[in-house]
Design a protein around this motif. Structure first.
Motif, PDB file in Angstrom:
ATOM      1  N   CYS A  47      24.232  97.860-103.959  1.00  0.00           N
ATOM      2  CA  CYS A  47      23.235  97.931-102.890  1.00  0.00           C
ATOM      3  C   CYS A  47      23.245  96.620-102.124  1.00  0.00           C
ATOM      4  N   TYR A  48      23.546  96.683-100.850  1.00  0.00           N
ATOM      5  CA  TYR A  48      23.594  95.494-100.006  1.00  0.00           C
ATOM      6  C   TYR A  48      22.248  95.328 -99.312  1.00  0.00           C
ATOM      7  N   ILE A  49      21.633  94.160 -99.544  1.00  0.00           N
ATOM      8  CA  ILE A  49      20.273  93.873 -99.097  1.00  0.00           C
ATOM      9  C   ILE A  49      20.316  92.750 -98.066  1.00  0.00           C
ATOM     10  N   SER A  50      19.496  92.868 -97.037  1.00  0.00           N
ATOM     11  CA  SER A  50      19.383  91.819 -96.027  1.00  0.00           C
ATOM     12  C   SER A  50      17.914  91.629 -95.664  1.00  0.00           C
ATOM     13  N   ALA A  51      17.526  90.381 -95.408  1.00  0.00           N
ATOM     14  CA  ALA A  51      16.148  90.072 -95.039  1.00  0.00           C
ATOM     15  C   ALA A  51      16.120  89.533 -93.615  1.00  0.00           C
ATOM     16  N   PHE A  52      15.038  89.828 -92.928  1.00  0.00           N
ATOM     17  CA  PHE A  52      14.885  89.360 -91.550  1.00  0.00           C
ATOM     18  C   PHE A  52      14.610  87.860 -91.485  1.00  0.00           C
ATOM     19  N   GLU A  53      14.130  87.282 -92.606  1.00  0.00           N
ATOM     20  CA  GLU A  53      13.780  85.864 -92.604  1.00  0.00           C
ATOM     21  C   GLU A  53      14.970  84.938 -92.774  1.00  0.00           C
ATOM     22  N   GLY A  54      16.146  85.451 -93.105  1.00  0.00           N
ATOM     23  CA  GLY A  54      17.328  84.618 -93.230  1.00  0.00           C
ATOM     24  C   GLY A  54      17.989  84.739 -94.592  1.00  0.00           C
ATOM     25  N   ALA A  55      19.070  83.961 -94.751  1.00  0.00           N
ATOM     26  CA  ALA A  55      19.901  84.053 -95.949  1.00  0.00           C
ATOM     27  C   ALA A  55      19.178  83.573 -97.202  1.00  0.00           C
ATOM     28  N   ALA A  56      18.383  82.514 -97.088  1.00  0.00           N
ATOM     29  CA  ALA A  56      17.686  81.991 -98.274  1.00  0.00           C
ATOM     30  C   ALA A  56      16.697  83.018 -98.824  1.00  0.00           C
ATOM     31  N   GLU A  97      21.099  88.857 -90.033  1.00  0.00           N
ATOM     32  CA  GLU A  97      21.097  87.486 -89.512  1.00  0.00           C
ATOM     33  C   GLU A  97      22.269  87.282 -88.546  1.00  0.00           C
ATOM     34  N   HIS A  98      23.418  87.845 -88.871  1.00  0.00           N
ATOM     35  CA  HIS A  98      24.598  87.720 -88.020  1.00  0.00           C
ATOM     36  C   HIS A  98      24.379  88.419 -86.674  1.00  0.00           C
ATOM     37  N   SER A  99      23.795  89.609 -86.704  1.00  0.00           N
ATOM     38  CA  SER A  99      23.560  90.328 -85.448  1.00  0.00           C
ATOM     39  C   SER A  99      22.504  89.627 -84.594  1.00  0.00           C
ATOM     40  N   ALA A 100      21.514  89.008 -85.221  1.00  0.00           N
ATOM     41  CA  ALA A 100      20.518  88.250 -84.463  1.00  0.00           C
ATOM     42  C   ALA A 100      21.163  87.038 -83.786  1.00  0.00           C
ATOM     43  N   HIS A 101      22.108  86.410 -84.493  1.00  0.00           N
ATOM     44  CA  HIS A 101      22.819  85.258 -83.925  1.00  0.00           C
ATOM     45  C   HIS A 101      23.663  85.691 -82.723  1.00  0.00           C
ATOM     46  N   ILE A 102      24.357  86.812 -82.836  1.00  0.00           N
ATOM     47  CA  ILE A 102      25.169  87.318 -81.720  1.00  0.00           C
ATOM     48  C   ILE A 102      24.278  87.681 -80.536  1.00  0.00           C
ATOM     49  N   ASN A 103      23.136  88.303 -80.805  1.00  0.00           N
ATOM     50  CA  ASN A 103      22.206  88.663 -79.741  1.00  0.00           C
ATOM     51  C   ASN A 103      21.708  87.416 -79.020  1.00  0.00           C
ATOM     52  N   LYS A 104      21.422  86.362 -79.764  1.00  0.00           N
ATOM     53  CA  LYS A 104      20.976  85.097 -79.165  1.00  0.00           C
ATOM     54  C   LYS A 104      22.086  84.506 -78.291  1.00  0.00           C
ATOM     55  N   MET A 105      23.320  84.550 -78.767  1.00  0.00           N
ATOM     56  CA  MET A 105      24.435  84.021 -77.977  1.00  0.00           C
ATOM     57  C   MET A 105      24.616  84.824 -76.692  1.00  0.00           C
TER      58      MET A 105
END
Length: 122
Positions: A47-56, A97-105
């Motif tokens: 199960c791959y989990i991701s949080a909106f608050e970041g990697a930590a 987090e990666h998609s948020a970074h791309i969106n910001k760029m």
């Protein structure tokens, strides 16, 4: 093949609901199950989990989910009515987090006025 894909989706849907009931303070309320991969013999589910608050926060949430894996597995078995519930392996995934970074760029590249539908681009 089709059975595994259907089971992946079912486990992902139920995990999203079950994770909300986990009482561990390390598990963030803003986590998302990105994808689930069940092995061919149905003994393990990654199960791959991701949080909106970041990697930590994602890593901390994964630690909390690993400690609550027995509870999550039992609830998953109750809701899916499976004869054998796969052992859950939780892994951190940085895709949100990666998609948020791309969106910001992309937003940084966009000109001040933006593009309108009426004007042709030069």
């Amino acid at each position: 093949m089709y059975r595994n894909e259907r089971l992946n989706e079912d486990i992902m849907r139920e995990l999203c609901a079950i994770i909300r009931t986990v009482k561990d303070p390390r598990v963030s309320p803003l986590i998302s199950v990105v994808r689930v991969e069940v092995t061919n013999d149905l003994s393990y589910a990654t199960c791959y989990i991701s949080a909106f608050e970041g990697a930590a926060k994602t890593e901390e949430s994964v630690k909390g989910l690993k400690s609550a894996a027995g509870y999550v597995r039992r609830e998953l078995g109750n809701s899916l009515k499976l004869r054998h519930v796969p052992q859950l392996i939780f892994k951190a995934d940085g895709s949100i987090e990666h998609s948020a970074h791309i969106n910001k760029m992309l937003n940084d590249v966009r000109p001040e006025g933006g593009y309108s539908d009426d004007e042709p681009e030069e």
